[in-house]
Design a protein around this motif. Structure first.
Motif, PDB file in Angstrom:
ATOM      1  N   THR A   1      14.152   4.402 -13.465  1.00  0.00           N
ATOM      2  CA  THR A   1      14.145   3.428 -14.550  1.00  0.00           C
ATOM      3  C   THR A   1      15.567   3.263 -15.082  1.00  0.00           C
ATOM      4  N   ARG A   2      15.821   2.125 -15.686  1.00  0.00           N
ATOM      5  CA  ARG A   2      17.166   1.866 -16.220  1.00  0.00           C
ATOM      6  C   ARG A   2      17.540   2.915 -17.270  1.00  0.00           C
ATOM      7  N   GLN A   3      16.602   3.205 -18.178  1.00  0.00           N
ATOM      8  CA  GLN A   3      16.892   4.193 -19.217  1.00  0.00           C
ATOM      9  C   GLN A   3      17.120   5.566 -18.608  1.00  0.00           C
TER      10      GLN A   3
ATOM     11  N   ASP B   1      20.467   7.784 -18.963  1.00  0.00           N
ATOM     12  CA  ASP B   1      20.429   9.152 -19.498  1.00  0.00           C
ATOM     13  C   ASP B   1      21.136  10.115 -18.543  1.00  0.00           C
TER      14      ASP B   1
ATOM     15  N   TRP C   1      24.776  -1.491 -18.135  1.00  0.00           N
ATOM     16  CA  TRP C   1      24.745  -2.294 -19.362  1.00  0.00           C
ATOM     17  C   TRP C   1      24.811  -3.793 -19.076  1.00  0.00           C
TER      18      TRP C   1
ATOM     19  N   GLU D   1      21.971   0.578 -28.540  1.00  0.00           N
ATOM     20  CA  GLU D   1      22.512   1.620 -27.654  1.00  0.00           C
ATOM     21  C   GLU D   1      23.537   2.439 -28.434  1.00  0.00           C
TER      22      GLU D   1
END
Length: 205
Positions: A45-47, A51, A77, A149
């Protein structure tokens, strides 16, 4: 993200002994357990990718390697998930490079209106306002960026520069220090922390 495990206790029921054939008849048919639902790896996932990258960025002590990680973060981003938003961002970038700031703002106004949860749209507009010396508007957009963010070291760097240019050295120092908690090997942040610390010490602050 915490993973909660549910533990199930099996209860053994005792009863009157039955002949083997009767026991076989008494046994309910074995239920086929449902297939386990395996969640996608966090890094898919992007998140999750962000992380992981931010963790790597904090631990990295080689400046060039850290720059490469930071570049990958910027790449994450920049991905809005919308072809039309990406195109407007490209047009805004070209207009900014040509110093056509009003044109760039027109595109970026549309970006943040159409996709208000896209942090980089706000950050890019903050940059254009900064270049136009519209510091109040730039800070408002930086605030939006950081709400979406909080680890956006680019937005924090912009805030630090505004604070320095408006004579708020202590606030600038604090902003640069926040940058270094996220991106310890950022050379410009290191230099600014050193310079501002010396200046404030000389001023007796």
């Amino acid at each position: 993200m915490r993973i909660l495990f549910a533990f199930f206790t099996a209860f053994v029921l005792s009863g009157t002994a039955l002949p083997a054939s009767a026991q076989d008849q008494a046994k309910p048919p074995a239920a086929t357990p449902p297939p386990a639902i395996t969640p996608p790896p966090a890094a898919s996932t992007r998140q999750g990718r962000l992380d992981q990258l931010f963790g790597d960025l904090r631990r990295e002590r080689n400046e060039k390697a850290a720059e490469r990680i930071a570049g990958r973060i910027w790449n994450e981003w920049s991905q809005s998930g919308s072809a039309s938003i990406d195109l407007m961002m490209q047009w805004a970038q070209k207009a900014t490079e040509d110093q056509k700031f009003d044109v760039a703002l027109d595109f970026l106004d549309q970006v943040v209106t159409l996709q208000p949860d896209y942090a980089e749209g706000w950050n890019r507009r903050a940059t254009v306002h900064f270049l136009m010396k519209n510091y109040g508007k730039s800070m408002a957009d930086i605030d939006h960026t950081l709400q979406l963010e909080p680890r956006h070291f680019g937005a924090l760097s912009g805030l630090a520069q505004i604070m320095a240019e408006t004579g708020h050295k202590q606030s600038a120092l604090e902003a640069w220090q926040k940058v270094l908690t996220i991106y310890p090997m950022m050379r410009s942040a290191q230099d600014q922390v050193s310079t501002l610390s010396e200046e404030l010490a000389g001023e007796g602050i």
